[in-house]
Write an enzyme that holds these catalytic residues in place. Structure first.
Site, short mmCIF file in Angstrom:
data_model
loop_
_atom_site.label_atom_id
_atom_site.label_comp_id
_atom_site.label_asym_id
_atom_site.label_seq_id
_atom_site.Cartn_x
_atom_site.Cartn_y
_atom_site.Cartn_z
CB SER A 102 -11.98 -0.39 7.80
OG SER A 102 -10.84 0.00 7.08
CE1 TYR A 137 -8.82 -3.25 11.14
CE2 TYR A 137 -8.62 -2.68 8.82
CZ TYR A 137 -8.96 -2.34 10.11
OH TYR A 137 -9.45 -1.08 10.37
#
Length: 172
Positions: free
Chosen positions: A60, A73
């Site tokens: 990401s 995350y």
């Protein structure tokens, strides 16, 4: 034979770091890091035996720097990106290809109830088509959408004190 393996594991729990516990972090690391790495490692012997293959991990853009309420995350996606980079370097002499897919915001169930801004969010079908088309060229890194990629790359150049201020001001 096996031509490509895509490790697209993702869990994106959010919590302010003042309330974050190890119990919150472990499931994110288990899925995003351990699950993805286990998938990729399982394919390497097969690819080496057949002398070709393409390992793809979906990390990401959030792995570039820490984001508010996303410590686990962001860290998990950063770990996956660095792991993929090392694989790419180590496996290059073997002819195996390695790609790190770094999407920005994609409209999936993981973020449908998010309360933070999601600039340049892509519909899942657009993101999937883009990834499939670009993977044919075996890029080392496939990051999108370009405005968010530019913002992320620029953010990496900022000193910590300035980055912190900008991110807090944006409410990201």
């Amino acid at each position: 034979g096996l031509d490509m393996v895509i490790a697209n594991a993702g869990r994106g729990d959010t919590k302010l770091s003042t309330r974050l516990t190890w119990v919150d972090v472990v499931p994110v690391l288990d899925v995003n890091v351990c699950g993805a790495i286990a998938t990729l490692l399982a394919a390497i012997p097969v690819f080496l035996a057949q002398k070709h293959g393409h390992l793809v991990g979906v990390s990401s853009l959030a792995g570039a720097r820490g984001l508010p309420t996303s410590a686990a995350y962001s860290a998990s996606k950063a770990a996956l990106s660095v792991f993929l980079e090392s694989l790419r370097i180590d496996l290059a002499p073997t002819g195996l290809r390695v790609t790190d897919v770094q999407p920005g915001f994609v409209a999936t169930p993981i973020n449908e109830n998010a309360k933070h801004p999601m600039p340049f969010r892509w519909p899942v079908d657009k993101a999937a088509a883009h990834i499939a088309r670009r993977l044919e060229g075996s890029p080392a890194v496939l990051a999108f959408p370009w405005p968010l990629v530019l913002a992320t790359r620029f953010g990496r150049l900022l000193p910590a004190w300035l980055y912190d201020r900008v991110v807090r001001a944006q409410g990201v």
